[in-house]
Every structure is written in C-alpha cells, then in structure tokens.
Design an enzyme around this catalytic site. Structure first.
Site, PDB file in Angstrom:
ATOM      1  N   SER A 235      71.691   6.040  34.478  1.00 61.47           N
ATOM      2  CA  SER A 235      70.609   5.692  35.397  1.00 61.47           C
ATOM      3  C   SER A 235      70.911   6.484  36.637  1.00 61.47           C
ATOM      4  O   SER A 235      69.973   6.859  37.343  1.00 61.47           O
ATOM      5  CB  SER A 235      70.490   4.240  35.502  1.00 61.47           C
ATOM      6  OG  SER A 235      71.560   3.634  35.839  1.00 61.47           O
TER       7      SER A 235
ATOM      8  N   HIS B  90      72.766   3.564  41.301  1.00 65.82           N
ATOM      9  CA  HIS B  90      71.609   4.039  41.449  1.00 65.82           C
ATOM     10  C   HIS B  90      71.335   4.780  43.064  1.00 65.82           C
ATOM     11  O   HIS B  90      70.985   5.925  43.022  1.00 65.82           O
ATOM     12  CB  HIS B  90      70.252   3.060  41.493  1.00 65.82           C
ATOM     13  CG  HIS B  90      70.353   2.599  40.147  1.00 65.82           C
ATOM     14  ND1 HIS B  90      69.390   1.393  40.003  1.00 65.82           N
ATOM     15  CD2 HIS B  90      70.902   2.899  39.179  1.00 65.82           C
ATOM     16  CE1 HIS B  90      69.496   0.924  38.696  1.00 65.82           C
ATOM     17  NE2 HIS B  90      70.313   1.693  37.972  1.00 65.82           N
TER      18      HIS B  90
END
Length: 315
Positions: free
Chosen positions: A144, A195
């Site tokens: 991610s 992230h």
C-alpha cells in the site's frame, strides 16, 4: 519458503476474477508481473510475516536490510492482498502505458526500497518526538505504501480530475491526503506512517529531486532516460511517435525561409489566400515543400484584384 495453509481465500478468488475480467492481454507486462509476484508470495511466503515485516528495530538496529525487499510483497491476509492488487491493477494500467514498461519497473523497484527507509525515519521521529519506544516495534508489510506513491504520480500525470472518497468529490491532487486520514479512521490497524511514507516518496519524485537522481543513476541506458512528461503531445499514428517525444527540424532555415516572425505570419496569410484562389492546386504539378512556401512569381495588383472578385462571386 512456506506454503500458506488454511481456509479458502475469497479475496484471492475475487482478485483472480477481476484480473480475468480485465484480460491478461490488456494488462501491461510490468503490472502483470507485480500482480503475479504478490500472488505467488502470498501463496508461498518466503518467511512468516513476523520475519519479513519492516520496523525500526529490525531494519535499523538489527540491520536486517533484506526486509526492505521482502516487506512490500507480503500481505497479512487475502483481503489485504485483494484491495492492494486491485488498486495496483488500475494504477499500473494507466501509468505503465504513459511511463513505458522499463521506467515503470525502475520506479516500482526504487519506490519499494525507498518507502521502507522513509517509513523507518518517520517511526524513528515519532519515538523521539513522543518519547514512546513502542513505535520502534511497529512492523509493516504490504504494497500500500507503493500504491500511495503511484497515486501521487497518477494525479501528477493526469491533472484536473475529481476523485470520490467515501462519496465525497475531491480534487485528485488532494485525494491521497484525504484517503490517508480516512483509511486510518476506518481501519486503525493500518500503517499510517507507511502510507504517509508513500505519499512523501511520490512527492519527492514529482516535486523533488528523486526523478533527476533516478535518471542520473540510470546512466546511459536510453530506455531509462526519457520517462513520460506530464503534458500530452499530439499522437500521430502515421508517424508513430510516442506522446512524449518530439523532433526538432534538422535545418531551421528550411522551415522559416530566413524570415522574421512578422514576415512568417504575413507569408502564411498570403499562401492561404493563394491556396483558396487556386483550390489548393500546385504549380507545374509539383508538390510544395513543407514549411513556408514562396510562389514562383509575384502577381500584379490587377491579377490579385481579379482573383478577389472571382472569390466573392463564388460566395
């Protein structure tokens, strides 16, 4: 290498269905390779997740640098894999066609390593700022972080779009920041620092020096040194030029005839009038050269006047 045992992986089956719907022939090679690698390592992980995840303690203090290579390509469960790979599928299709496969593969490799390093820096900063050693133990896996970086690139190369985040329409350039907060609120167990590291690496590429550094490191490999530009140039199937390439004329004089800009404009207007008057015909059945064309002889004022009268009579 261990084979994953246990229940039927609904997320994996759904991912394979999504890939089949798109069609293998429609997925660029590097994007397809990333999908295959992540699926393979999900079914056959190199080591248990506790031995491949990246953290300050394992990566920095224990200098277990191989985790930088392994952590992006391992996932906690089948739904973690599904959401990441579906996102990779669409981002990869858009970006790989624009950036070309070799440069896109180069980006994936660099981002995968760099995001792990930035992640450790962020966690180390939290340890010092909050005086909380537990952040050294936070261990992250998954693709991610790379996907957040690719989202920044996608917004950079496709500006002006609008994204929908939880039903709210947001300009794409801000969408990654809204998603960063929204995902953390909806799923508190996700890695906020991981992230954020992806977004920062994406910005380092689009707004910072990372792209130039990558081009310099690529050296003389021609396939690496001309990635796509944010602006789309006209694409011609006839000339088969990629969108981001253009060619300058070999001899500038051949195109301008040595005229100034004002003289070029005047000559272009005269040529346009001549082509209207003669229906676009050529003199002596000869093809006119590309660029500014000079008529074979200068017409008198009377001839020009008669031509204009004929043009008005036809209207």
């Amino acid at each position: 290498m261990q084979r994953r045992q246990g229940r039927v992986n609904a997320g994996l089956l759904l991912l394979l269905y999504q890939i089949s719907q798109v069609g293998l022939q429609n997925i660029p090679s590097v994007t397809l390779g990333v999908l295959v690698l992540n699926i393979f390592l999900f079914l056959n992980p190199v080591r248990p997740l506790s031995e491949v995840c990246i953290s300050v303690k394992e990566g920095f203090y224990r200098k277990n640098w191989q985790r930088l290579l392994l952590s992006p390509f391992h996932h906690a469960d089948d739904w973690h894999l599904y959401y990441n790979m579906v996102s990779m599928l669409w981002k990869g299709i858009m970006l790989e066609k624009k950036l070309k496969s070799i440069w896109f593969a180069y980006i994936i490799a660099v981002f995968s390593l760099l995001i792990g390093i930035v992640y450790m820096v962020l966690e180390f900063m939290l340890v010092k700022i909050l005086d909380d050693p537990s952040y050294e133990m936070n261990c992250a896996v998954g693709f991610s972080g790379v996907l957040f970086a690719l989202k920044v690139l996608n917004n950079h190369y496709n500006p002006g779009r609008v994204s929908s985040v939880l039903g709210v329409r947001i300009p794409s350039k801000y969408a990654c920041w809204v998603e960063l907060v929204a995902i953390h609120l909806i799923s508190p167990g996700t890695s906020f620092a991981g992230h954020l590291a992806g977004i920062l690496v994406g910005l380092m590429y689009t707004m910072g020096p990372l792209k130039k550094i990558m081009k310099a490191c690529a050296g003389g490999i021609s396939s690496f040194t001309d990635p796509a530009r944010p602006r789309d140039y006209y694409y011609s199937d006839y000339y088969d030029y990629p969108r981001y390439q253009y060619r300058t004329p070999r001899n500038y004089y051949d195109y301008t005839g040595g005229l100034t800009e004002e003289e070029q404009l005047e000559r272009a207007v005269l040529n346009s009038l001549n082509e209207r008057d003669f229906g676009g015909a050529t003199y002596n059945n000869e093809r006119r050269p590309y660029g500014f064309w000079f008529p074979p002889e200068q017409q008198s004022e009377e001839e020009v006047r008669r031509q204009r009268l004929r043009r008005f009579e036809r209207r």
